[in-house]
Design an enzyme around this catalytic site. Structure first.
Site, short mmCIF file in Angstrom:
data_model
loop_
_atom_site.label_atom_id
_atom_site.label_comp_id
_atom_site.label_asym_id
_atom_site.label_seq_id
_atom_site.Cartn_x
_atom_site.Cartn_y
_atom_site.Cartn_z
CE1 TYR A 1 -1.52 17.80 19.10
CE2 TYR A 1 -2.96 17.53 17.20
CZ TYR A 1 -1.78 17.23 17.87
OH TYR A 1 -0.87 16.35 17.32
CG HIS B 1 6.18 17.77 20.36
ND1 HIS B 1 6.02 17.53 19.02
CD2 HIS B 1 7.37 17.22 20.69
CE1 HIS B 1 7.08 16.89 18.54
NE2 HIS B 1 7.90 16.68 19.55
CE LYS C 1 -7.81 15.60 21.01
NZ LYS C 1 -6.71 15.86 21.92
C1 PHB Z 1 1.62 9.49 15.09
O1 PHB Z 1 1.45 8.29 14.72
O2 PHB Z 1 2.71 9.93 15.52
C2 PHB Z 1 0.44 10.44 14.99
C3 PHB Z 1 -0.73 10.01 14.37
C4 PHB Z 1 -1.80 10.90 14.29
C5 PHB Z 1 -1.67 12.19 14.80
C6 PHB Z 1 -0.50 12.60 15.41
C7 PHB Z 1 0.58 11.72 15.49
O3 PHB Z 1 -2.71 13.08 14.69
#
Ligand code: PHB
Ligand code: APR
Length: 389
Positions: free
Chosen positions: A384, A72, A296
């Site tokens: 991020y 991504h 994270k």
């Molecule tokens: C996910 O479970 O895909 C997920 C959870 C929290 C995030 C991003 C993705 O910040």
């Protein structure tokens, strides 16, 4: 029994550390409280920083991730039912990999089996002894039989509710915590994802996140009060609320279906200092918890594992323990940076009891600033995608 490194916990931290150490010729024994099936039944987040991707590859466990993971290069931030994209490659030249943490844990177990690593499942009443001396050992019970494992060092990878952090005396350990006044109701559905990339939505009704696992498996979340129970939320009620918080164009085309998993998780920021006590080293959730808004959790576990692996390798190969003595300070620097980002993103995207009209306008203004500021987007993107290990 004797080994070089006793690893408490067979989750992502423990397995990744064990895999790296074994490949470097350093013996380990992993002690896991639950069965493997139980560990693999947990639904967890799915965004890997590229440094984490490279560490999994270094551990020789990245084949399925490279085959099935999805790269991504951006996320959408939405507010007041409209959104904008943060382009990671343009903003910081990095990207992330979307790959379920449960899948990664499966891959780590498979990699450990392939090299014949020792993983003891359903180890009851694990206890750590002598960590302040130079002859630490671990005891546990299995099938009614008491066991002892002598070792050189212990890695506490047993998560927030584990025994390792509790082994550090209260007079030594300092715990800093913030519990957020809401939870995340998450569902998994065998439906095409709402969008190709993740959508983080700030809405006056509350936060929503549209994520995914693969082209036919969607992972969605909405912020809910801590007093809510999952039984209160039918699938229809979830879909109605989820649609209300998304940009209209996304809501209109959203494909819905039965949930195959539905649960509510609390959110907290938590850090334990130090992350080392004598011959005990904490990794991952055993030492820190972040709200999932910044994705994270696993990525911080990966940087802890990276630092501890390098330090243990230096100790055994070069008889140099400098990095081991520096581990806690080094790991905590990145832990606090990720804790800050996760807190910032949670504060920006969620509705708090005291947000009010002014607080909502501040959030919406900050999102408007992000939309139109390349430097603001660069700051979000570099955090991020993950600050350097
Ligand atoms: C996910 O479970 O895909 C997920 C959870 C929290 C995030 C991003 C993705 O910040
Ligand atoms: N003895 C042995 N094993 C234990 C004990 C104990 N006393 N207590 C807990 N465990 C095991 C748990 O059953 C679990 O399998 O330790 C493991 C810890 O795994 P995680 O909680 O997943 O923590 P970690 O490996 O650090 O992974 C961090 O997982 O929880 C997510 O969001 C978090 O993404 C982050 C990642």
């Amino acid at each position: 029994m004797r080994t070089q490194i006793a690893i408490i916990g067979g989750g992502p931290s423990g397995l990744l550390l064990s895999q790296l150490l074994n490949r470097a010729g350093i013996e380990t024994v992993v002690l896991e409280r639950r069965s493997r099936d139980y560990v693999l039944s947990r639904i967890r987040a799915g965004v890997l920083e590229w440094s984490c991707v490279e560490l999994v590859r270094e551990a020789g466990a990245g084949a399925r991730m490279d085959g099935e993971g999805i790269e991504h290069e951006g996320i959408y931030l939405a507010s007041q039912n409209r959104g904008f994209r943060v382009d990671f490659m343009k903003s910081c030249g990095k990207k992330v990999m979307v790959y379920g943490q449960t899948e990664l844990t499966k891959d780590l177990y498979a990699a450990q089996d392939a090299i014949g690593a020792t993983i003891i499942e359903e180890a009851e009443d694990v206890a750590l002894h002598g960590v302040e001396g130079d002859k630490p050992y671990v005891t546990w019970r299995k099938d009614g039989v008491e066991h002892r494992l002598d070792c050189d060092f212990i890695a506490g990878c047993d998560g927030f509710h584990g025994v390792s952090r509790q082994t550090i005396p209260l007079s030594v350990r300092h715990e800093i915590e913030r519990v957020y006044p809401f939870g995340w109701l998450g569902i998994l559905s065998r439906t095409p994802p709402a969008a190709e990339e993740l959508i983080y939505a700030n809405h006056r009704r509350g936060f929503a996140l549209a994520s995914l696992r693969n082209p036919m498996l969607s992972r969605y979340y909405i912020q809910v009060p801590l007093t809510d129970s999952v039984e209160q939320w039918s699938d229809d009620a979830f879909w109605d609320e989820f649609r209300r918080r998304l940009p209209p164009d996304v809501a209109e085309t959203l494909k819905i279906g039965p949930s195959i998993e539905k649960s509510i998780a609390p959110l907290r920021s938590f850090v334990c200092e130090p992350m080392r006590w004598g011959r005990l080293f904490l990794c991952g959730d055993a030492a820190h918890i972040v709200p999932p808004t910044g994705a994270k959790g696993l990525n911080l576990a990966a940087s802890d594992v990276h630092y501890l692996f390098q330090a243990l390798k230096q100790h055994f190969e070069e008889k140099d323990s400098a990095a081991l003595h520096h581990y806690s300070e080094q790991a905590l620097k990145r832990v606090w940076l990720a804790t800050r980002f996760s807190w910032w993103m949670t504060s920006l995207m969620h509705r708090f009891p005291d947000t009010g009209e002014f607080g909502q306008r501040m959030q919406e203004t900050e999102l408007d600033y992000l939309e139109h500021s390349a430097s603001a987007q660069a700051s979000l993107a570099e955090n991020y995608c993950g600050l350097p290990f």
